[in-house]
Design a protein around this motif. Sequence first.
Motif, PDB file in Angstrom:
ATOM      1  N   GLN A  14     -68.757   3.562  69.102  1.00  0.00           N
ATOM      2  CA  GLN A  14     -69.914   4.374  68.721  1.00  0.00           C
ATOM      3  C   GLN A  14     -71.209   3.937  69.414  1.00  0.00           C
ATOM      4  O   GLN A  14     -72.302   4.242  68.941  1.00  0.00           O
ATOM      5  N   GLY A  15     -71.086   3.249  70.529  1.00  0.00           N
ATOM      6  CA  GLY A  15     -72.255   2.882  71.325  1.00  0.00           C
ATOM      7  C   GLY A  15     -72.370   1.417  71.645  1.00  0.00           C
ATOM      8  O   GLY A  15     -73.071   1.029  72.587  1.00  0.00           O
ATOM      9  N   GLY A  16     -71.694   0.567  70.884  1.00  0.00           N
ATOM     10  CA  GLY A  16     -71.789  -0.867  71.115  1.00  0.00           C
ATOM     11  C   GLY A  16     -71.307  -1.292  72.487  1.00  0.00           C
ATOM     12  O   GLY A  16     -71.900  -2.163  73.127  1.00  0.00           O
ATOM     13  N   LYS A  17     -70.236  -0.672  72.954  1.00  0.00           N
ATOM     14  CA  LYS A  17     -69.677  -1.012  74.265  1.00  0.00           C
ATOM     15  C   LYS A  17     -70.647  -0.641  75.376  1.00  0.00           C
ATOM     16  O   LYS A  17     -70.842  -1.399  76.330  1.00  0.00           O
ATOM     17  N   ALA A  18     -71.273   0.535  75.250  1.00  0.00           N
ATOM     18  CA  ALA A  18     -72.238   0.976  76.262  1.00  0.00           C
ATOM     19  C   ALA A  18     -73.425   0.021  76.339  1.00  0.00           C
ATOM     20  O   ALA A  18     -73.910  -0.315  77.432  1.00  0.00           O
ATOM     21  N   VAL A  19     -73.879  -0.448  75.174  1.00  0.00           N
ATOM     22  CA  VAL A  19     -75.003  -1.392  75.129  1.00  0.00           C
ATOM     23  C   VAL A  19     -74.607  -2.706  75.788  1.00  0.00           C
ATOM     24  O   VAL A  19     -75.346  -3.255  76.611  1.00  0.00           O
ATOM     25  N   GLU A  20     -73.426  -3.202  75.445  1.00  0.00           N
ATOM     26  CA  GLU A  20     -72.958  -4.473  76.004  1.00  0.00           C
ATOM     27  C   GLU A  20     -72.790  -4.381  77.513  1.00  0.00           C
ATOM     28  O   GLU A  20     -73.187  -5.292  78.254  1.00  0.00           O
ATOM     29  N   GLU A  21     -72.207  -3.296  77.987  1.00  0.00           N
ATOM     30  CA  GLU A  21     -71.987  -3.132  79.429  1.00  0.00           C
ATOM     31  C   GLU A  21     -73.304  -3.056  80.191  1.00  0.00           C
ATOM     32  O   GLU A  21     -73.410  -3.553  81.309  1.00  0.00           O
ATOM     33  N   GLU A  22     -74.309  -2.435  79.564  1.00  0.00           N
ATOM     34  CA  GLU A  22     -75.599  -2.352  80.254  1.00  0.00           C
ATOM     35  C   GLU A  22     -76.288  -3.707  80.292  1.00  0.00           C
ATOM     36  O   GLU A  22     -76.955  -4.037  81.271  1.00  0.00           O
ATOM     37  N   TYR A  23     -76.116  -4.524  79.246  1.00  0.00           N
ATOM     38  CA  TYR A  23     -76.659  -5.879  79.290  1.00  0.00           C
ATOM     39  C   TYR A  23     -76.008  -6.675  80.420  1.00  0.00           C
ATOM     40  O   TYR A  23     -76.673  -7.420  81.148  1.00  0.00           O
TER      41      TYR A  23
END
Length: 539
Positions: free
Chosen positions: A520-529
Amino acid sequence: MKAETRRSIRVSLAALLIASTLAACQSNSSGGTSSTSGAQNAAAGAAKEHRTLTVEVFDRGKPGQPDLNDNYWTKYINDNFGKQFNATVKFVSVPRAQEVDKLNVLMAAGQAPDISYTYNQGVVYNYVQQGGLAELDSALKQYGPALTKYLGDDVLKYGKFNGKQYSVPGKRTVLAGSNTFIRKDWLDKLGLPVPTTPEQFYDTMVKFKEKNPGNVSGVIPYGYSLQPLNPGLGYIPEAFKPSNLTEEQFATLQPQPIWLANWSMPGFDKAVQYMNKMYHAGLISPNFATDKDGKLLDADISNGKVGAFQTNWDGPYRTAPGTYANLVKNVPGAQLIPIDPWQNDAGKHPKNGYSPNGMYIIIPKTSKNVDLAIQYLNWMCDPKVTLFLQNGQEGVDYNMVNGVPKQTGTTNSGDKMMTVANNLDYDILSNGIELGDQKKNDAAISAGYPGYEKDVENALKVSMVDYYTTYFYSIPNAADAKNNAALKNLSAQMLAKLIVAKPAEVEGLYKSLVQQYMDQGGKAVEEEYIKNYKAQNSK
């Protein structure tokens, strides 16, 4: 835990429309000009035609506040800096509660003050991307020698984007985050030592439950409130996080404060299991999941039901909510002390505190006063100027006691009213008391809590043991800005479920909920970091 909310990197949609922005200002002054900038300031002041420098000031709506553009402090600034530099400093008020929205409108309309500021890094980054801010490297070199020295590279780096200086960060003088407090009178009554490890802390909470040293109805060994705005476990995860994380792991797996849920961080699952164990042993607040604003926890502490809890490093001593004062009133002889029980595998007690930067001071690119703006900030960092802006006139507004200014009360009302502590809306370079020496700063901070000076001094000392701050990203995370609110809400739900789950089911439930979080968005946030970290370190 009541944590002061850190700068978010949410970016207002209005800011995305901004293609250019406004000005900055210049300054330096008489009321105490340092030797490193005196000759330069005099030359600049004599050579320039009269100019008007516009400077933002927060309107906090405090009852009885004076005209924010015409008061004791603005007169001092114009009588000193203004006269020396042949300039008029005009203050433009911006409502504190709507500061980002208002600044976006002013910037879009080309009407932002020469010197503007915000606490929101994402907003500043967006202005940079849109080409709206003045690049400050050359101006700092020419007009800001004292300013550059005062802030240093550790603070200035927070104003760099794409390798260039687009902001002058204010300097935060108190970096402490939180503390764990315990009822020392309960320890003494049971003959228990101060716990220094998570195991000892758990055993102590068990004793508090069994023995009920306060003889209260509904004893709560460990007070805890799961607040949706900042869902987390306080400093407990510090005890379970491996001490040997690489910089990249630390930066990408714990990109936000430790007291917020960091689901990918190694050891966070163990911290959740620790809380689950405490819950099933009846050691934590039974209403932790519904106490969304922490008011029930404050009441329980004040009424003497709570044995230990986590909050801001100085939380119990503040005049509001005044939990310590209320506790002593309700339970004579009660005593709170800060403790350090979250020891990690290296025997350290790490504490995630604030980064050394305060607000982001910016100068719009269209400003014709970039030089003057930097000189204004250069003047402001003079110790004599800082002392006056934060305290007023010695012998009138304050008296110096053992090297620390003691207020006389004249700045609480009328033309001299400070609408915020330390007058930081006018002394924008210093986010906190600044006396030029950290020991003096600490003494002054402690003096600001009448009746609790020694307690506060000790609490500040404990809160800074093994201090660290999160990794600095010069590139804000767009995925986080998009998903932050929803992921915080989901984190609160996850923690509530995991803390009350059957112990045998926690591990499996943890994995399934984290997968949901990632989807629900956590993976996208982690990948961008991860992407931003690599980009930042490839230069």
